[in-house]
Design a protein around this motif. Structure first.
Motif, short mmCIF file in Angstrom:
data_model
loop_
_atom_site.label_atom_id
_atom_site.label_comp_id
_atom_site.label_asym_id
_atom_site.label_seq_id
_atom_site.Cartn_x
_atom_site.Cartn_y
_atom_site.Cartn_z
N SER A 79 70.24 27.00 38.19
CA SER A 79 69.63 28.34 38.17
C SER A 79 68.70 28.53 36.97
N PRO A 80 69.04 28.03 35.77
CA PRO A 80 68.10 28.15 34.64
C PRO A 80 66.76 27.46 34.90
N TYR A 81 66.78 26.36 35.66
CA TYR A 81 65.53 25.68 36.00
C TYR A 81 64.66 26.58 36.88
N VAL A 82 65.29 27.21 37.87
CA VAL A 82 64.57 28.16 38.72
C VAL A 82 64.07 29.33 37.86
N ALA A 83 64.91 29.77 36.92
CA ALA A 83 64.53 30.89 36.05
C ALA A 83 63.27 30.57 35.25
N LEU A 84 63.14 29.35 34.75
CA LEU A 84 61.95 28.96 34.00
C LEU A 84 60.70 29.04 34.87
N LEU A 111 68.13 30.69 43.89
CA LEU A 111 66.97 31.57 43.88
C LEU A 111 67.36 32.97 43.41
N PHE A 112 68.54 33.45 43.85
CA PHE A 112 68.98 34.78 43.44
C PHE A 112 69.27 34.84 41.94
N PHE A 113 70.16 33.98 41.48
CA PHE A 113 70.55 34.02 40.07
C PHE A 113 69.40 33.58 39.16
N GLY A 114 68.58 32.65 39.60
CA GLY A 114 67.43 32.24 38.80
C GLY A 114 66.43 33.37 38.62
N THR A 115 66.20 34.14 39.70
CA THR A 115 65.28 35.27 39.60
C THR A 115 65.85 36.36 38.70
N VAL A 116 67.16 36.65 38.84
CA VAL A 116 67.80 37.66 37.98
C VAL A 116 67.71 37.25 36.51
N LEU A 117 68.00 35.97 36.23
CA LEU A 117 67.94 35.49 34.85
C LEU A 117 66.52 35.56 34.31
N ALA A 118 65.54 35.23 35.14
CA ALA A 118 64.15 35.29 34.70
C ALA A 118 63.74 36.73 34.38
N LEU A 119 64.16 37.68 35.21
CA LEU A 119 63.83 39.08 34.95
C LEU A 119 64.47 39.56 33.65
N LEU A 120 65.71 39.13 33.39
CA LEU A 120 66.38 39.52 32.15
C LEU A 120 65.67 38.93 30.94
N LEU A 121 65.31 37.66 31.01
CA LEU A 121 64.62 37.02 29.89
C LEU A 121 63.23 37.61 29.69
N ILE A 180 67.32 30.98 19.98
CA ILE A 180 68.50 30.15 20.20
C ILE A 180 69.31 30.67 21.39
N VAL A 181 69.34 32.01 21.57
CA VAL A 181 70.06 32.60 22.70
C VAL A 181 69.35 32.28 24.00
N ARG A 182 68.02 32.38 24.00
CA ARG A 182 67.24 32.04 25.20
C ARG A 182 67.42 30.57 25.55
N SER A 183 67.51 29.72 24.55
CA SER A 183 67.71 28.29 24.80
C SER A 183 69.08 28.02 25.41
N LEU A 184 70.10 28.76 24.96
CA LEU A 184 71.44 28.59 25.52
C LEU A 184 71.47 28.99 26.99
N PHE A 185 70.72 30.02 27.35
CA PHE A 185 70.68 30.47 28.74
C PHE A 185 70.13 29.39 29.66
N ILE A 186 69.16 28.63 29.20
CA ILE A 186 68.49 27.65 30.06
C ILE A 186 68.97 26.22 29.81
N SER A 187 69.98 26.04 28.97
CA SER A 187 70.41 24.69 28.61
C SER A 187 71.17 23.92 29.70
N PRO A 188 71.89 24.56 30.65
CA PRO A 188 72.69 23.76 31.59
C PRO A 188 71.91 22.72 32.37
N PHE A 189 70.66 23.02 32.78
CA PHE A 189 69.96 22.05 33.61
C PHE A 189 69.50 20.82 32.82
N MET A 190 69.58 20.87 31.49
CA MET A 190 69.25 19.70 30.68
C MET A 190 70.44 18.76 30.54
N MET A 191 71.61 19.18 31.01
CA MET A 191 72.81 18.36 30.92
C MET A 191 72.80 17.31 32.04
#
Length: 289
Positions: A167-172, A83-93, A102-113
């Motif tokens: 965290s990227p999933y939470v960020a979305l 929740l912490f890192f996902g919220t921080v990442l969402a605020l940055l994006l 492509i950079v935004r996609s790289l940020f959120i790509s880990p949860f697709m693995m």
């Protein structure tokens, strides 16, 4: 004159087969597992009815209490970090609107693995002898760590790996909530001369509470049933330090063939997950605006 059915009746008739199939696919496995949890399996594979015997066995089972402790320890630690890192990442994006796609996609790509791939990758990175993690630590003059081989550090390590992936999933989810916030509130805060921190703490985060509650519910269902990453990396070790209730139930049923007791463990875990979802959903309704 031929009469036609009302649209409501037609809708019920068309959706009934899919609804019946869906309910059956949920009800039958749970009902069969509940029936198994009331049975005791002998060494010859025969069954006998034991009633609540398997559930009473949990009270004196140290492994059950250890699995329950590890489950909630991993759950609360992982959920807080995500929740912490996902919220921080969402605020940055949200603020970096001109960031290339492509950079935004790289940020959120880990949860697709796939979790299996992520687990194998981190096994290599965290290898005590040849892994990149210990190489970085020794390069900085820090002592190497045993990571997943340490009973005291294995759960935090698993929490960090899961945080990296989800965290990227939470960020979305949070990013969607940010984009839905009313701009008039921020315009009023700007007129009043509110600083960026005051806007964040007194406007943005309170308005995001329903979104954060939704993210909490979605992640809670997965975290309380944590299995794949643990099984790939530690299989519940070392010394049962990462044996969650789900891992314990799996090993009890498929390694020791105590299917009745394993089913009772899984029914108990299902009740815990259902109870957590109901409580969190009630909390979400309380903070809705």
């Amino acid at each position: 004159m031929k009469r036609t059915a009302s649209p409501r009746i037609q809708l019920v008739g068309l959706s009934a087969p899919a609804l019946i199939f869906t309910v059956a696919m949920i009800a039958f496995p749970f009902g069969y597992t509940l029936w198994l949890s009331l049975q005791a399996f002998t060494a010859t594979g025969m069954t006998r009815f034991t009633g609540a015997g398997n559930y009473l066995r949990m009270i004196s089972d140290e492994q059950f209490w250890n699995g329950l402790y590890v489950t909630f320890y991993l759950y609360f630690l992982s959920l807080a970090l995500q929740l912490f890192f996902g919220t921080v990442l969402a605020l940055l994006l949200f603020r970096a609107k001109k960031l290339p796609g492509i950079v935004r996609s790289l940020f959120i790509s880990p949860f697709m693995m796939p979790p299996v791939v992520a687990g194998m990758m981190w096994l290599v990175i965290l290898d005590p002898s040849l892994g990149a993690a210990n190489y970085i630590l020794t390069s900085l003059g820090l002592p190497p760590s045993t990571w997943l081989a340490s009973p005291g550090f294995v759960v935090p390590t698993l929490a960090l790996i899961d945080t990296w992936q989800w965290s990227p999933y939470v960020a979305l989810i949070v990013l969607g909530g940010l984009q839905a916030l009313p701009p008039s509130v921020y315009e009023a805060a700007e007129i009043d001369g509110a600083s960026g921190w005051k806007v964040l703490w007194r406007i943005t985060l309170p308005l995001l509470l329903p979104t954060l509650a939704t993210a909490t519910i979605l992640r809670s269902v997965d975290l309380l049933r944590f299995f794949d990453l643990i099984y790939i990396t530690t299989q519940g070790g070392p010394a049962n330090a990462s044996t969650t209730l789900n891992i314990y139930g799996f090993r009890t049923g498929f390694e020791f063939f105590q299917l009745g007791y394993a089913s009772a463990l899984m029914v108990t875990l299902s009740v815990i997950v259902l109870g957590a979802v109901l409580v969190l959903n009630r909390m979400r309704s309380a903070v809705a605006w």
